[in-house]
Design a protein around this motif. Structure first.
Motif, PDB file in Angstrom:
ATOM      1  N   GLY A   1      89.305  52.108 -24.092  1.00 24.57           N
ATOM      2  CA  GLY A   1      88.293  52.116 -23.049  1.00 24.57           C
ATOM      3  C   GLY A   1      88.749  52.794 -21.775  1.00 24.57           C
ATOM      4  N   ALA A   2      90.063  52.955 -21.598  1.00 28.92           N
ATOM      5  CA  ALA A   2      90.566  53.644 -20.415  1.00 28.92           C
ATOM      6  C   ALA A   2      90.183  55.122 -20.425  1.00 28.92           C
ATOM      7  CB  ALA A   2      92.086  53.504 -20.331  1.00 28.92           C
ATOM      8  N   LEU A   3      89.769  55.632 -21.586  1.00 31.62           N
ATOM      9  CA  LEU A   3      89.372  57.033 -21.687  1.00 31.62           C
ATOM     10  C   LEU A   3      87.966  57.287 -21.171  1.00 31.62           C
ATOM     11  CD1 LEU A   3      90.771  57.818 -25.265  1.00 31.62           C
ATOM     12  CD2 LEU A   3      91.826  58.321 -23.049  1.00 31.62           C
ATOM     13  N   GLY A   4      87.202  56.224 -20.953  1.00 29.10           N
ATOM     14  CA  GLY A   4      85.855  56.399 -20.440  1.00 29.10           C
ATOM     15  C   GLY A   4      84.870  55.443 -21.082  1.00 29.10           C
ATOM     16  N   ALA A   5      83.618  55.493 -20.602  1.00 27.58           N
ATOM     17  CA  ALA A   5      82.602  54.547 -21.059  1.00 27.58           C
ATOM     18  C   ALA A   5      82.255  54.732 -22.530  1.00 27.58           C
ATOM     19  CB  ALA A   5      81.347  54.692 -20.205  1.00 27.58           C
ATOM     20  N   VAL A   6      82.239  55.959 -23.004  1.00 21.21           N
ATOM     21  CA  VAL A   6      81.896  56.200 -24.409  1.00 21.21           C
ATOM     22  C   VAL A   6      82.953  55.588 -25.319  1.00 21.21           C
ATOM     23  CG1 VAL A   6      81.544  57.966 -26.179  1.00 21.21           C
ATOM     24  CG2 VAL A   6      80.595  58.291 -23.885  1.00 21.21           C
ATOM     25  N   ALA A   7      84.218  55.823 -24.988  1.00 19.84           N
ATOM     26  CA  ALA A   7      85.303  55.240 -25.777  1.00 19.84           C
ATOM     27  C   ALA A   7      85.281  53.719 -25.683  1.00 19.84           C
ATOM     28  CB  ALA A   7      86.651  55.780 -25.298  1.00 19.84           C
ATOM     29  N   ALA A   8      84.974  53.186 -24.501  1.00 16.25           N
ATOM     30  CA  ALA A   8      84.907  51.737 -24.339  1.00 16.25           C
ATOM     31  C   ALA A   8      83.779  51.143 -25.166  1.00 16.25           C
ATOM     32  CB  ALA A   8      84.724  51.386 -22.867  1.00 16.25           C
ATOM     33  N   ALA A   9      82.633  51.829 -25.193  1.00 16.42           N
ATOM     34  CA  ALA A   9      81.511  51.349 -25.993  1.00 16.42           C
ATOM     35  C   ALA A   9      81.846  51.375 -27.482  1.00 16.42           C
ATOM     36  CB  ALA A   9      80.265  52.184 -25.711  1.00 16.42           C
ATOM     37  N   ALA A  10      82.546  52.424 -27.924  1.00  8.61           N
ATOM     38  CA  ALA A  10      82.949  52.501 -29.329  1.00  8.61           C
ATOM     39  C   ALA A  10      83.920  51.380 -29.670  1.00  8.61           C
ATOM     40  CB  ALA A  10      83.573  53.862 -29.613  1.00  8.61           C
ATOM     41  N   ALA A  11      84.880  51.127 -28.771  1.00  4.74           N
ATOM     42  CA  ALA A  11      85.821  50.036 -28.994  1.00  4.74           C
ATOM     43  C   ALA A  11      85.107  48.693 -29.005  1.00  4.74           C
ATOM     44  CB  ALA A  11      86.902  50.048 -27.910  1.00  4.74           C
ATOM     45  N   GLY A  12      84.158  48.518 -28.076  1.00 10.92           N
ATOM     46  CA  GLY A  12      83.388  47.271 -28.036  1.00 10.92           C
ATOM     47  C   GLY A  12      82.591  47.062 -29.307  1.00 10.92           C
TER      48      GLY A  12
ATOM     49  N   ASP B   1      85.120  52.593 -13.496  1.00  4.23           N
ATOM     50  CA  ASP B   1      86.351  53.382 -13.338  1.00  4.23           C
ATOM     51  C   ASP B   1      87.578  52.484 -13.184  1.00  4.23           C
ATOM     52  OD1 ASP B   1      84.968  55.835 -13.479  1.00  4.23           O
ATOM     53  OD2 ASP B   1      84.455  55.698 -11.359  1.00  4.23           O
ATOM     54  N   ALA B   2      87.613  51.418 -13.964  1.00  6.32           N
ATOM     55  CA  ALA B   2      88.751  50.492 -13.927  1.00  6.32           C
ATOM     56  C   ALA B   2      89.677  50.733 -15.111  1.00  6.32           C
ATOM     57  CB  ALA B   2      88.251  49.052 -13.926  1.00  6.32           C
ATOM     58  N   GLY B   3      89.895  51.997 -15.442  1.00  7.83           N
ATOM     59  CA  GLY B   3      90.766  52.342 -16.556  1.00  7.83           C
ATOM     60  C   GLY B   3      92.157  51.733 -16.476  1.00  7.83           C
ATOM     61  N   PRO B   4      92.814  51.763 -15.298  1.00  5.10           N
ATOM     62  CA  PRO B   4      94.144  51.139 -15.199  1.00  5.10           C
ATOM     63  C   PRO B   4      94.129  49.649 -15.538  1.00  5.10           C
ATOM     64  CG  PRO B   4      93.796  52.618 -13.358  1.00  5.10           C
ATOM     65  CD  PRO B   4      92.477  52.518 -14.067  1.00  5.10           C
ATOM     66  N   LEU B   5      93.084  48.946 -15.112  1.00  2.19           N
ATOM     67  CA  LEU B   5      92.998  47.520 -15.424  1.00  2.19           C
ATOM     68  C   LEU B   5      92.770  47.307 -16.917  1.00  2.19           C
ATOM     69  CD1 LEU B   5      92.970  44.618 -14.444  1.00  2.19           C
ATOM     70  CD2 LEU B   5      90.515  44.847 -13.984  1.00  2.19           C
ATOM     71  N   ILE B   6      92.006  48.176 -17.546  1.00  4.56           N
ATOM     72  CA  ILE B   6      91.789  48.090 -18.994  1.00  4.56           C
ATOM     73  C   ILE B   6      93.120  48.183 -19.726  1.00  4.56           C
ATOM     74  CG2 ILE B   6      90.815  49.291 -20.996  1.00  4.56           C
ATOM     75  CD1 ILE B   6      88.417  50.012 -19.277  1.00  4.56           C
ATOM     76  N   LEU B   7      93.940  49.149 -19.330  1.00  8.94           N
ATOM     77  CA  LEU B   7      95.254  49.303 -19.961  1.00  8.94           C
ATOM     78  C   LEU B   7      96.121  48.076 -19.726  1.00  8.94           C
ATOM     79  CD1 LEU B   7      96.102  53.025 -19.102  1.00  8.94           C
ATOM     80  CD2 LEU B   7      95.489  52.087 -21.348  1.00  8.94           C
ATOM     81  N   SER B   8      96.062  47.529 -18.519  1.00 15.12           N
ATOM     82  CA  SER B   8      96.878  46.373 -18.183  1.00 15.12           C
ATOM     83  C   SER B   8      96.500  45.158 -19.018  1.00 15.12           C
ATOM     84  CB  SER B   8      96.732  46.060 -16.688  1.00 15.12           C
ATOM     85  OG  SER B   8      97.428  44.881 -16.350  1.00 15.12           O
ATOM     86  N   VAL B   9      95.202  44.892 -19.113  1.00 17.29           N
ATOM     87  CA  VAL B   9      94.754  43.726 -19.873  1.00 17.29           C
ATOM     88  C   VAL B   9      95.061  43.903 -21.359  1.00 17.29           C
ATOM     89  CG1 VAL B   9      92.761  42.319 -20.501  1.00 17.29           C
ATOM     90  CG2 VAL B   9      92.951  43.236 -18.195  1.00 17.29           C
ATOM     91  N   ALA B  10      94.864  45.112 -21.868  1.00 12.66           N
ATOM     92  CA  ALA B  10      95.177  45.370 -23.274  1.00 12.66           C
ATOM     93  C   ALA B  10      96.660  45.147 -23.550  1.00 12.66           C
ATOM     94  CB  ALA B  10      94.774  46.794 -23.644  1.00 12.66           C
TER      95      ALA B  10
ATOM     96  N   ALA C   1      93.369  44.978 -32.119  1.00 10.15           N
ATOM     97  CA  ALA C   1      92.171  44.917 -31.294  1.00 10.15           C
ATOM     98  C   ALA C   1      92.472  45.287 -29.846  1.00 10.15           C
ATOM     99  CB  ALA C   1      91.566  43.518 -31.368  1.00 10.15           C
ATOM    100  N   ALA C   2      93.633  44.845 -29.353  1.00  6.86           N
ATOM    101  CA  ALA C   2      94.026  45.192 -27.985  1.00  6.86           C
ATOM    102  C   ALA C   2      94.231  46.697 -27.848  1.00  6.86           C
ATOM    103  CB  ALA C   2      95.296  44.441 -27.596  1.00  6.86           C
ATOM    104  N   LEU C   3      94.811  47.323 -28.863  1.00  7.93           N
ATOM    105  CA  LEU C   3      94.983  48.779 -28.839  1.00  7.93           C
ATOM    106  C   LEU C   3      93.627  49.479 -28.828  1.00  7.93           C
ATOM    107  CD1 LEU C   3      97.950  49.217 -31.354  1.00  7.93           C
ATOM    108  CD2 LEU C   3      98.028  49.316 -28.853  1.00  7.93           C
ATOM    109  N   ALA C   4      92.677  48.927 -29.594  1.00  9.42           N
ATOM    110  CA  ALA C   4      91.328  49.503 -29.596  1.00  9.42           C
ATOM    111  C   ALA C   4      90.687  49.367 -28.224  1.00  9.42           C
ATOM    112  CB  ALA C   4      90.470  48.821 -30.658  1.00  9.42           C
ATOM    113  N   ALA C   5      90.865  48.196 -27.598  1.00  9.36           N
ATOM    114  CA  ALA C   5      90.301  47.984 -26.263  1.00  9.36           C
ATOM    115  C   ALA C   5      90.898  48.939 -25.252  1.00  9.36           C
ATOM    116  CB  ALA C   5      90.522  46.542 -25.833  1.00  9.36           C
TER     117      ALA C   5
END
Length: 255
Positions: A20-31, A144-153, A13-17
């Motif tokens: 989201g660093a790829l953009g809003a569409v990818a984040a919505a799909a992961a969500g 545009d918090a892609g770096p934080l998304i990667l960090s939390v994941a 699940a963390a890998l899926a999250a």
């Protein structure tokens, strides 16, 4: 996490999250994927009756919240004002309110005298909050918090992986929290746009979610939490909630 299936699911699940660093569409799909996993197993985990109805409530709440956040007016281009900070969470609040009402309606439709009505309602409302929180990953992507998304994941995955190692019970939680809180520091050193304070605080919160979730699962060798779907839902739950916690860290904690 004491149960191997929980830990493995949390890692995936963390890998899926992280997508989201790829953009809003990818984040919505992961969500949406996180929401679906939780919705399908949450009623089973509760041992609740009317499981199909409760799954429908959770699925509709989570998917509508994620879709609402993904399509909400951009605060940078006119719509909701950035000054209100939480504007992108407005559709989440609406969906949580509707989902809570729907949870009560399901119990009313079941009629009086049905067993476990209170437990089922309380558990479903908790599930509604969990699936709604998954929209936080999409909020971060839109900011545009892609770096934080990667960090939390990364923090989530490391804390969950610690659950796959047979550590003595007193050391398990400190190791998981240590990995979740320290690994982001190394990432912040090489990843532009990632504030160390945001990375560490959100990482510690994510690790704490994983540890607390793992405490609710059976010990190794004592079976799985009411079936595989329930185990998957429980493993995905901390990942779903971590998204909205990271959003608040992004907004509140000084960079």
């Amino acid at each position: 996490m004491k149960h191997p299936l929980l830990a493995a699911t949390a890692v995936l699940a963390a890998l899926a999250a992280a997508a989201g660093a790829l953009g809003a569409v990818a984040a919505a799909a992961a969500g949406a994927a996180l929401v679906t996993a939780v919705a399908l197993g949450w009623p089973q985990m509760l041992g609740a009756p009317a499981r199909r109805s409760l799954t429908t409530v959770l699925l509709a709440t989570g998917l509508l919240a994620t879709a609402g956040v993904a399509t909400w007016p951009d605060p940078e281009t006119g719509g909701a004002a950035r000054a209100f900070g939480g504007s992108l969470l407005e559709p989440v609040a609406i969906c949580l309110a509707l989902g809570t009402v729907a949870a009560f309606m399901v119990q009313l439709v079941r009629g009086s005298g049905r067993p476990h009505r209170l437990e089922s309602t309380a558990g479903t409302v908790t599930g509604v909050a969990t699936v709604g929180a998954a929209a936080g990953w999409t909020v971060l992507a839109r900011l545009d918090a892609g770096p934080l998304i990667l960090s939390v994941a990364l923090s989530l995955a490391l804390a969950a992986l610690a659950g796959l190692v047979r550590l003595p019970r007193p050391a398990a939680a400190p190791v998981a929290l240590g990995l979740a809180g320290l690994a982001p520091l190394g990432l912040a050193a090489v990843l532009p746009g990632l504030a160390p304070s945001h990375a560490v605080v959100s990482g510690l919160l994510a690790g704490l979610l994983v540890v607390l979730t793992g405490r609710t699962a059976p010990d190794r060798g004592r079976g799985r939490p009411v079936g595989n779907r329930a185990a998957v839902a429980l493993g995905v739950a901390p990942v779903a909630v971590a998204g909205v916690l990271a959003y608040f860290v992004f907004r509140i904690v000084p960079a």
